[in-house]
Write an enzyme that holds these catalytic residues in place. Structure first.
Site, PDB file in Angstrom:
ATOM      1  N   ASP A 192      -8.877   3.519  -2.571  1.00 23.78           N
ATOM      2  CA  ASP A 192      -9.635   4.201  -0.984  1.00 23.78           C
ATOM      3  C   ASP A 192     -11.105   5.022  -1.902  1.00 23.78           C
ATOM      4  OD1 ASP A 192      -8.012   2.887   0.151  1.00 23.78           O
ATOM      5  OD2 ASP A 192      -6.987   5.111   0.824  1.00 23.78           O
ATOM      6  N   ASP A 247       0.750  -1.275   0.126  1.00 21.80           N
ATOM      7  CA  ASP A 247      -0.263   0.026  -0.072  1.00 21.80           C
ATOM      8  C   ASP A 247       0.702   1.123  -0.166  1.00 21.80           C
ATOM      9  OD1 ASP A 247      -2.365   1.368   0.237  1.00 21.80           O
ATOM     10  OD2 ASP A 247      -2.767   0.929   1.625  1.00 21.80           O
ATOM     11  N   GLU A 287       2.172   4.925  -3.961  1.00 20.18           N
ATOM     12  CA  GLU A 287       2.591   5.035  -5.626  1.00 20.18           C
ATOM     13  C   GLU A 287       4.119   5.959  -5.628  1.00 20.18           C
ATOM     14  OE1 GLU A 287      -0.990   4.214  -3.961  1.00 20.18           O
ATOM     15  OE2 GLU A 287       0.232   5.659  -2.960  1.00 20.18           O
TER      16      GLU A 287
END
Length: 769
Positions: free
Chosen positions: A484, A410, A413
């Site tokens: 999300d 997670d 990015e």
């Protein structure tokens, strides 16, 4: 200017066109794939494509007077002067054609006064005016009136991307995702087109920030632009969209066969993992309420102060014993890992070792770059370097040794709390020092690859990795989810086009957070979501800390019973889903897919956003509108059978069906055979001794796959193939076509509309009992 044969050179399957502004290199990789490359001073390695993809291909190069023509058995490339290059299929139908006019940016009607106002509010005025620096380039292609676009991964909005524009820059945006978002967590620049009904693909392989406009600016052209990097794209042909996807996934890789249990239901919530007792209580309730489930996810709270590759000791007795206890109850444990390593000088091994070996990215002045994520001040592994990936993979052994069944990557990015990482931060492209600008979009890709390699090496099993950020080709290493989302009706609506476009883009193993991650779900929304996501390959309920609990028992018996009904139905379909993944590993074709993939010649499905198919045999039309109890369902060509009541319908037809809160409209193509799994609480580690096949209609044939469901022995031929055939006269044959996996089904039942026929395995054959 090209006007004679001497204006190009040929070296094997590489043709260099000698343009005045620099050479354009065309490489014939296969009869259906041609690469177009122009060196603009950047490294030319690809993260999406691994290994040599060039296959010996016959082709011709001819001077046609006003152009040079390169022709394979499947594609024709015509190169003109002024760097104009057109691509046609073998029949001369245009696929990708350079635009001859001038690009005209949208008139924003911004005068000097309003430009100054916009600038004062922080807007990028140069972008509004279409101004760019010297490293910028664009590729502009002609747009046909009836050209449709698909792919690009999980961009928000609708299935058909015509008239929209998007950015490829992996972004963690906490706002509720809406169709106006131009970027999310992934950059997957594969565009699938239907031009006058003729399919093609175009893959832009550039990791720098880039933009693609699919007819938003003009009905005459679409364009791709990048702030830097080489011109590097692939035109991909094929007789159908399916062939184009097969060719694209040949290039960038296919989703490997997952462990079978990974197709089961998965339960998660940020906050479960604060203590062992909380996780055990969830497990207890799942079994108490007879809810099949295979996986429990632990979010960031299981770690010691959010330090990666640690486990808190204050609220867990012994992680290894805890995981063993959960496994005995039929639950696998998946743990989250973020890339941000806590800046901790007090003996934290991961930080100290990474610092000592120089494994973290650096600021331009040579110091280790520090930003903030969950553990506070944190540093970031330089995953672009092979030795750093190997180090990360080695650290995964800690979790594998505890018994963890998979890892959830997670925040990769990479996300950061104190502003975006500056573009000039020093990252590496393997051994070459470069910048965050270049490596940003492949940061999650490289982290997922490192995680995959660690799990594979230390567990010996097929790795189960989930990643939020990705680039084209990440499907080789990881499952993905759409990030999300929120408990909003527009988000359950968007689930279908998002997952379908991910599948078209090579990412067959994908899912959304069922029920929504942020905000507060409702009983109706949760119910429609668990129904609508029935065939979503990743089938996970996940919610954020601070939202209302969304386990089904929270909402009372009515919601709980419907939820249970669909979890049990999911497990019945797992053998079929597993078969589809076996087929996907051979063809690259997605498990969950839009109708346009199976019926590309039917204009009715070009913009079909609220139905999807599973393989070629199952069609579902989820209810995604609040309060809706009836809905129109479009059935494509063929004959279809209502799964629930057996009523038959003709295709190329729209029907109105009842859809009360407990019903998912579900249809099976007539004369289809499906494997039908047992009613179980979880997927067993032991092989099944029997299998049932259901026939929908009066005849059909089906090939079913079986292996041990866990490791890589199938790659050495350790698998079985069963062929089931039902003839029109009602006769049935069952044959073990390949026997490479020791255990076989001792009993096979074929369930016809009006009777059951049973077979037993005897002396290497199946005979009727």
């Amino acid at each position: 200017m090209i006007n004679q044969l001497t204006d190009f050179t040929k070296d094997g399957q590489k043709i260099t066109l000698n343009y005045e502004n620099g050479p354009m290199i065309l490489t014939v990789l296969t009869p259906e794939i041609v690469r177009f490359f122009q060196d603009r001073g950047n490294a030319s390695n690809s993260y999406a494509i691994e290994g040599d993809k060039e296959i010996k291909t016959d082709f011709t190069v001819k001077n046609k007077g006003d152009h040079i023509e390169i022709a394979t058995a499947k594609l024709i490339v015509k190169a003109y002067d002024n760097e104009k290059i057109d691509v046609f299929d073998e029949q001369g139908n245009p696929l990708v054609v350079d635009y001859r006019g001038k690009r005209t940016p949208i008139d924003r009607q911004m005068d000097e006064e309003h430009l100054k106002l916009a600038e004062s509010k922080g807007h990028d005025v140069d972008k509004l005016l279409g101004k760019h620096d010297g490293d910028y380039y664009e590729v502009v292609k002609s747009l046909a009136d009836d050209e449709e676009f698909y792919g690009l991964g999980d961009k928000t909005g609708y299935l058909n991307k015509r008239h929209y524009a998007y950015d490829n820059w992996n972004t963690d945006n906490p706002d509720p995702q809406v169709e106006s978002f131009t970027r999310l967590y992934k950059s997957i620049p594969i565009l699938l087109g239907l031009k006058n009904g003729h399919p093609y693909g175009i893959f832009f392989d550039n990791t720098y920030r880039n933009h693609i406009d699919l007819g938003k600016e003009s009905n005459n052209y679409y364009y791709y632009s990048a702030v830097n990097g080489n011109i590097d794209y692939y035109v991909i042909g094929g007789a159908s969209l399916k062939e184009v996807i097969t060719n694209y996934t040949y290039l960038t890789g296919r989703v490997p066969l997952p462990q079978k249990w990974a197709l089961g239901y998965q339960q998660s919530r940020w906050g479960y993992s604060v203590s062992q007792k909380q996780v055990e209580k969830i497990a207890e309730n799942l079994r108490k309420y007879d809810l099949p489930c295979d996986v429990l996810h632990l979010d960031i709270d299981y770690m010691d102060g959010y330090r990666v590759f640690t486990w808190r000791k204050d609220s867990y007795e012994d992680p290894a014993d805890f995981i063993k206890k959960m496994h005995k109850l039929g639950f696998r444990i998946i743990t989250i890992i973020d890339p941000g390593v806590k800046k901790d000088d007090a003996g934290y091994k991961i930080y100290q070792e990474g610092l000592e070996k120089g494994y973290f990215v650096k600021a331009p002045d040579g110091t280790v770059y520090v930003n903030e994520v969950w553990p506070g001040d944190a540093v970031f592994p330089d995953f672009g370097r092979e030795e750093v990936r190997q180090w990360w993979a080695k650290n995964c052994k800690y979790l594998v040794d505890l018994g963890v069944a998979g890892i959830w990557d997670d925040m990769n990015e990479p996300a950061s709390f104190k502003g975006e990482i500056p573009g000039d931060t020093v990252f590496h492209n393997e051994d070459e020092a470069t910048t965050h600008d270049k490596m940003h979009n492949v940061y999650g890709h490289n982290m997922a690859k490192a995680t995959y390699e660690g799990l594979k090496k230390y567990s010996g099993k097929r790795p189960f990795v989930i990643t939020r950020a990705a680039y084209a080709g990440t499907q080789k290493f990881s499952t993905v989810w759409t990030g999300d989302n929120q408990s909003l009706w527009p988000h359950v609506q968007m689930m279908i086009p998002q997952l379908c476009n991910l599948g078209l883009s090579g990412f067959s193993f994908a899912g959304t957070d069922i029920g929504g991650f942020g905000a507060d779900t409702t009983p109706e929304l949760l119910t429609r979501w668990i129904e609508g996501a029935l065939f979503s390959p990743l089938y996970r309920n996940h919610a954020a800390l601070g939202t209302r609990s969304q386990e089904p028992w929270v909402f009372g018996e009515s919601t709980l019973s419907i939820y249970r009904k669909y979890l049990k139905l999911r497990y019945r379909f797992i053998p079929y889903l597993y078969d589809e993944f076996y087929r996907e590993s051979k063809t690259g074709l997605p498990v969950m897919r839009p109708l346009v993939l199976n019926y590309e010649n039917d204009p009715h499905v070009y913009n079909m956003n609220d139905e999807y198919m599973v393989g070629e045999d199952i069609l579902t039309a989820p209810v995604v509108q609040e309060g809706q109890t009836k809905r129109a369902v479009y059935l494509p060509e063929g004959e279809w059978i209502d799964f629930w009541n057996g009523v038959e319908y003709a295709g190329r037809n729209t029907i109105l069906v009842d859809a009360p809160i407990d019903k998912l409209p579900l249809f099976i193509k007539k004369n289809t055979i499906l494997p039908w799994g047992k009613e179980v609480s979880h997927i067993s580690d032991e092989p099944d001794e029997s299998m049932t096949f259901r026939i929908f209609g009066k005849k059909g044939k089906y090939v079913h796959y079986q292996d041990n469901g866990t490791d890589f022995k199938y790659q050495k031929g350790e698998y079985n193939l069963y062929k089931v055939k039902v003839n029109k006269d009602g006769s049935v044959k069952v044959k073990l076509e390949k026997h490479g996996f020791g255990p076989v089904y001792r009993r096979i039942t074929v369930q016809l509309p009006n009777k059951k026929i049973e077979f037993k395995y005897k002396n290497g054959e199946y005979v009727r009992k």
